[in-house]
Design a protein around this motif. Structure first.
Motif, PDB file in Angstrom:
ATOM      1  N   LEU A 469      15.358  42.152 -18.269  1.00  0.00           N
ATOM      2  CA  LEU A 469      16.049  43.246 -18.951  1.00  0.00           C
ATOM      3  C   LEU A 469      17.187  42.760 -19.850  1.00  0.00           C
ATOM      4  CD1 LEU A 469      16.345  45.837 -16.029  1.00  0.00           C
ATOM      5  CD2 LEU A 469      14.523  45.608 -17.731  1.00  0.00           C
ATOM      6  N   ASP A 470      17.577  41.492 -19.741  1.00  0.00           N
ATOM      7  CA  ASP A 470      18.759  40.995 -20.446  1.00  0.00           C
ATOM      8  C   ASP A 470      18.434  40.168 -21.683  1.00  0.00           C
ATOM      9  OD1 ASP A 470      20.668  42.141 -18.768  1.00  0.00           O
ATOM     10  OD2 ASP A 470      20.489  40.510 -17.313  1.00  0.00           O
ATOM     11  N   THR A 471      17.213  40.234 -22.178  1.00  0.00           N
ATOM     12  CA  THR A 471      16.869  39.461 -23.367  1.00  0.00           C
ATOM     13  C   THR A 471      17.361  40.169 -24.625  1.00  0.00           C
ATOM     14  OG1 THR A 471      14.723  40.530 -23.690  1.00  0.00           O
ATOM     15  CG2 THR A 471      14.787  38.615 -22.234  1.00  0.00           C
ATOM     16  N   TYR A 472      17.622  39.361 -25.646  1.00  0.00           N
ATOM     17  CA  TYR A 472      18.086  39.979 -26.895  1.00  0.00           C
ATOM     18  C   TYR A 472      16.967  40.735 -27.595  1.00  0.00           C
ATOM     19  CZ  TYR A 472      16.293  35.957 -29.749  1.00  0.00           C
ATOM     20  OH  TYR A 472      15.520  35.001 -30.366  1.00  0.00           O
ATOM     21  N   GLY A 473      15.713  40.465 -27.235  1.00  0.00           N
ATOM     22  CA  GLY A 473      14.595  41.210 -27.783  1.00  0.00           C
ATOM     23  C   GLY A 473      14.565  42.646 -27.284  1.00  0.00           C
ATOM     24  N   LYS A 474      14.892  42.847 -26.007  1.00  0.00           N
ATOM     25  CA  LYS A 474      14.951  44.208 -25.469  1.00  0.00           C
ATOM     26  C   LYS A 474      16.157  44.958 -26.028  1.00  0.00           C
ATOM     27  CE  LYS A 474      12.154  44.207 -21.367  1.00  0.00           C
ATOM     28  NZ  LYS A 474      11.699  42.831 -21.258  1.00  0.00           N
ATOM     29  N   PHE A 475      17.281  44.275 -26.203  1.00  0.00           N
ATOM     30  CA  PHE A 475      18.501  44.843 -26.784  1.00  0.00           C
ATOM     31  C   PHE A 475      18.921  46.113 -26.052  1.00  0.00           C
ATOM     32  CE2 PHE A 475      20.703  45.584 -31.202  1.00  0.00           C
ATOM     33  CZ  PHE A 475      21.936  45.560 -30.571  1.00  0.00           C
ATOM     34  N   TYR A 476      19.151  45.982 -24.738  1.00  0.00           N
ATOM     35  CA  TYR A 476      19.608  47.116 -23.948  1.00  0.00           C
ATOM     36  C   TYR A 476      21.135  47.146 -23.937  1.00  0.00           C
ATOM     37  CZ  TYR A 476      14.817  47.717 -22.194  1.00  0.00           C
ATOM     38  OH  TYR A 476      13.459  47.944 -22.089  1.00  0.00           O
ATOM     39  N   ALA A 477      21.728  47.099 -25.110  1.00  0.00           N
ATOM     40  CA  ALA A 477      23.177  47.172 -25.289  1.00  0.00           C
ATOM     41  C   ALA A 477      23.433  47.857 -26.625  1.00  0.00           C
ATOM     42  CB  ALA A 477      23.797  45.779 -25.265  1.00  0.00           C
ATOM     43  N   ASP A 478      24.705  48.174 -26.881  1.00  0.00           N
ATOM     44  CA  ASP A 478      25.043  48.818 -28.153  1.00  0.00           C
ATOM     45  C   ASP A 478      25.204  47.802 -29.277  1.00  0.00           C
ATOM     46  OD1 ASP A 478      25.486  51.635 -27.132  1.00  0.00           O
ATOM     47  OD2 ASP A 478      26.938  50.547 -25.898  1.00  0.00           O
ATOM     48  N   MET A 479      25.695  46.620 -28.936  1.00  0.00           N
ATOM     49  CA  MET A 479      25.957  45.573 -29.924  1.00  0.00           C
ATOM     50  C   MET A 479      25.558  44.236 -29.332  1.00  0.00           C
ATOM     51  SD  MET A 479      29.868  46.887 -30.531  1.00  0.00           S
ATOM     52  CE  MET A 479      30.378  45.382 -31.355  1.00  0.00           C
ATOM     53  N   GLN A 480      25.094  43.322 -30.177  1.00  0.00           N
ATOM     54  CA  GLN A 480      24.862  41.965 -29.699  1.00  0.00           C
ATOM     55  C   GLN A 480      25.064  40.980 -30.845  1.00  0.00           C
ATOM     56  OE1 GLN A 480      20.942  41.710 -27.981  1.00  0.00           O
ATOM     57  NE2 GLN A 480      19.860  41.987 -29.897  1.00  0.00           N
ATOM     58  N   MET A 481      25.361  39.751 -30.452  1.00  0.00           N
ATOM     59  CA  MET A 481      25.688  38.713 -31.421  1.00  0.00           C
ATOM     60  C   MET A 481      24.894  37.453 -31.106  1.00  0.00           C
ATOM     61  SD  MET A 481      29.480  37.079 -32.151  1.00  0.00           S
ATOM     62  CE  MET A 481      29.698  36.683 -30.404  1.00  0.00           C
ATOM     63  N   TYR A 482      24.326  36.847 -32.150  1.00  0.00           N
ATOM     64  CA  TYR A 482      23.595  35.601 -31.978  1.00  0.00           C
ATOM     65  C   TYR A 482      23.372  34.955 -33.338  1.00  0.00           C
ATOM     66  CZ  TYR A 482      19.661  38.749 -33.075  1.00  0.00           C
ATOM     67  OH  TYR A 482      18.833  39.670 -33.663  1.00  0.00           O
ATOM     68  N   LEU A 483      22.809  33.762 -33.314  1.00  0.00           N
ATOM     69  CA  LEU A 483      22.539  33.008 -34.536  1.00  0.00           C
ATOM     70  C   LEU A 483      21.093  33.198 -34.963  1.00  0.00           C
ATOM     71  CD1 LEU A 483      23.670  30.691 -36.483  1.00  0.00           C
ATOM     72  CD2 LEU A 483      22.433  29.122 -34.978  1.00  0.00           C
ATOM     73  N   THR A 484      20.877  33.443 -36.244  1.00  0.00           N
ATOM     74  CA  THR A 484      19.523  33.475 -36.798  1.00  0.00           C
ATOM     75  C   THR A 484      19.368  32.280 -37.725  1.00  0.00           C
ATOM     76  OG1 THR A 484      20.196  34.879 -38.653  1.00  0.00           O
ATOM     77  CG2 THR A 484      19.378  35.974 -36.679  1.00  0.00           C
ATOM     78  N   SER A 485      18.302  31.528 -37.552  1.00  0.00           N
ATOM     79  CA  SER A 485      18.064  30.345 -38.377  1.00  0.00           C
ATOM     80  C   SER A 485      17.095  30.689 -39.499  1.00  0.00           C
ATOM     81  CB  SER A 485      17.482  29.212 -37.522  1.00  0.00           C
ATOM     82  OG  SER A 485      18.385  28.843 -36.501  1.00  0.00           O
ATOM     83  N   GLN A 486      17.474  30.353 -40.731  1.00  0.00           N
ATOM     84  CA  GLN A 486      16.594  30.634 -41.864  1.00  0.00           C
ATOM     85  C   GLN A 486      15.360  29.751 -41.820  1.00  0.00           C
ATOM     86  OE1 GLN A 486      18.475  31.542 -45.614  1.00  0.00           O
ATOM     87  NE2 GLN A 486      16.942  30.390 -46.754  1.00  0.00           N
ATOM     88  N   GLY A 487      15.547  28.496 -41.436  1.00  0.00           N
ATOM     89  CA  GLY A 487      14.402  27.624 -41.180  1.00  0.00           C
ATOM     90  C   GLY A 487      13.739  27.024 -42.397  1.00  0.00           C
TER      91      GLY A 487
END
Length: 593
Positions: A469-487
């Motif tokens: 339930l705590d993965t950033y894909g599920k996003f069971y929160a109001d806000m989240q922060m992480y890095l996205t790589s352009q690649g």
């Protein structure tokens, strides 16, 4: 138009030998192109120079063990399920792609015999097909030959909806066909300016995965016991803890790899990983050193290693949930069918944007490793917008909320219509990220917004485990922060994170790339236009417009253009690039004498 004509003239001068390649790069950057983009122009014209890094060893092996620290340990080793960089890194020890990007943005052949271009006939004149010639004599670790059938199979595997592959987006709007045993043709359903989109997808073997298509994809033994074509053969894997491999004696590149074995250790945190390389010398490499710069500088004084920065297009961003994480629809929270009850108000989003002190976050936490930015696309320069400005103002945030009718209650928290401005803000466990959370929380308190901070172990937060339930894909929160790589130097896959057909959901096992659930018909239309726009100037303008749509709508708040930060032992030579994960160049690593 003048700049375009100059570029074409210079390319012809390089072709004739009148203009040195290095001089072209200097002149092109003078016109405003980044070095990677200038190099891509050379490559597209068939004029790229030798991009392979200098490699000194004259024989395979003999280098002893290579000890690597990935403080977020890999949780699986199938690249098609790699939702986080840690899993891409882990699988790249064993698997390879047709090509990879070097530090200058050049495509370098790996499993391909050469990089397609118009000069060698690999790219069609109408932009609707690309032909890849495969390297001869390549075998999988079990001795089976690598052929065109494997390349075509990866397309079929990734595009099977029941598989739920994170790589499916690389194959949208195209199909692959076998020409002969060592030739594959990629056919696009429309002209494709971003033709290398499948070039650096890691490839898995057909003979071991064909029995695990569709709903059986998660049952494949190869998900945990890879058999690839890479420089190291699989020995052992403990998810989240360790990965071990030994030298592949049949590796298809001469005198490589240098090291006899490789061990990846997961767990711990970025500071302890940095210390183990820079100060104690216990390990040779430390990944993703998301550590305050002042701490890194002190650790470098230990004399055992150095910090290496690799520029690319990675963006640290704060995402506001477009959907409602607390309401369940058809058995799914944060459903695309819902809308966030508070962030749906533009005033709340505007206020949140004004409460982010990007300059302070850069100066006091990240230092050399990042640049404050309001843009989601930051490199190459031709795609970077100059239209957005980052502003930090407590006074304006309060004015916006006052004007929108959000009143402070007895507890100091603003509310309107019985809804309090209280939000759950989650990210992965890491000291700099927790400090960023604290900075934003403090500013929000002064504006009458209460943030509950949640930090999740990285191996869980970035996991593709559908039961978690705590993965950033599920996003069971109001806000989240992480890095996205352009690649990749081209931002097309980077911006796919915001198209409506990539929304993460239960139906795609939460592996869609649009984790924030944001959607815009105007954005979708611009993205579709960019997919087929062959004029590079018009195409760049489309991506700038898409970047501005995201920034102005307020559901995405880019914070920093982050460089890749790694720790290397002093004598370790590792050609790292900000356009690929570090392990993509593992075959080229060696220890200098």
């Amino acid at each position: 138009m003048q700049e375009e004509n100059e570029l074409r003239e210079w390319l012809e001068q390089v072709r004739s030998g009148a203009l040195p390649r290095r001089r072209f790069l200097a002149q092109a950057t003078g016109l405003g192109l980044s070095l990677p983009m200038a190099a891509v122009l050379l490559g597209s014209a068939g004029l790229a120079g030798a991009a392979e890094p200098a490699y000194k060893p004259t024989k395979r092996g003999g280098g002893g063990p290579l000890k690597l620290l990935l403080w977020q340990g890999p949780t699986l080793l199938n690249p098609h399920f790699a939702t986080g960089t840690k899993d891409e890194e882990g699988s790249h020890i064993f698997y390879e792609a047709l090509a990879r990007y070097d530090v200058d943005g050049n495509l370098v052949p790996v499993l391909a015999a050469e990089v397609p271009n118009k000069e060698n006939g690999g790219i069609s004149a109408d932009g609707k097909s690309v032909t890849w010639k495969l390297k001869k004599g390549v075998t999988w670790h079990d001795g089976q030959p690598f052929t065109a059938d494997d390349v075509v199979f990866n397309w079929r595997y990734a595009t099977d909806p029941a598989v739920g592959a994170i790589t499916s987006g690389h194959y949208l709007g195209l199909k692959l066909e076998k020409v002969d045993a060592l030739t594959v043709r990629v056919l696009f359903d429309k002209p494709s300016p971003f033709w290398p989109r499948t070039a650096n997808v890691q490839l898995i073997p057909q003979h071991l995965f064909s029995a695990y298509m569709g709903a059986k994809s998660r049952e494949a033994p190869g998900n945990l016991k890879p058999v690839g074509t890479g420089p190291y053969k699989f020995v052992d894997f403990r998810p989240g803890d360790s990965v071990r491999g030994v030298l592949n004696p049949s590796y298809h590149r001469a005198n490589k790899p240098f090291f006899d074995s490789v061990e990846v250790k997961g767990g711990g945190d970025a500071v302890s990983a940095a210390r183990a390389v820079l100060q104690t010398g216990e390990y040779d490499y430390a990944w993703n050193l998301l550590v305050e710069d002042e701490i890194l500088k002190r650790l470098e004084n230990g004399g055992k290693g150095r910090v290496v920065f690799a520029a690319g297009g990675s963006t640290e961003a704060l995402f506001l949930n477009y959907a409602d994480p607390n309401t369940e629809i058809d058995g799914e929270r944060s459903s695309a069918k819902s809308h966030h009850p508070l962030f749906s108000d533009p005033a709340v989003r505007q206020a949140m944007g004004l409460l982010i002190d990007r300059a302070g976050i850069q100066n006091f936490i990240f230092g050399r490793a990042a640049i404050a930015t309001p843009n989601f696309i930051n490199n190459p320069q031709r795609f970077r917008s100059s239209n957005l400005k980052a502003e930090f103002s407590l006074e304006k945030a309060n004015e916006v909320l006052d004007a929108a009718g959000y009143k402070r209650g007895a507890d100091g928290i603003r509310e309107k219509g019985g809804k309090k401005l209280k939000f759950l803000f989650q990210t992965s466990i890491n000291a700099p990220r927790q400090k960023v959370q604290a900075i934003i929380k403090q500013a929000c308190q002064k504006a009458g917004i209460e943030l509950e901070l949640k930090s999740v172990v990285g191996s869980v937060f970035f996991s593709s485990d559908v039961a978690n339930l705590d993965t950033y894909g599920k996003f069971y929160a109001d806000m989240q922060m992480y890095l996205t790589s352009q690649g990749q130097p081209d931002p097309e896959p980077h911006m796919r994170r915001f198209v409506s057909w990539e929304i993460a959901s239960k139906s795609n096992k939460w592996l869609g790339q649009n984790l924030g659930r944001w959607r815009s018909d105007e954005f979708d239309k611009a993205y579709r236009e960019a997919e087929v726009e062959m004029d590079p100037v018009k195409r760049a303008a489309l991506f700038i417009r898409m970047n501005d749509m995201i920034g102005r709508d307020g559901y995405v708040a880019p914070l920093l253009n982050r460089q890749s930060v790694s720790g290397l032992a002093h004598k370790l030579v590792a050609p790292l690039t900000g356009w690929e994960v570090d392990m993509s160049t593992l075959a080229d690593w060696y220890r200098d004498s």
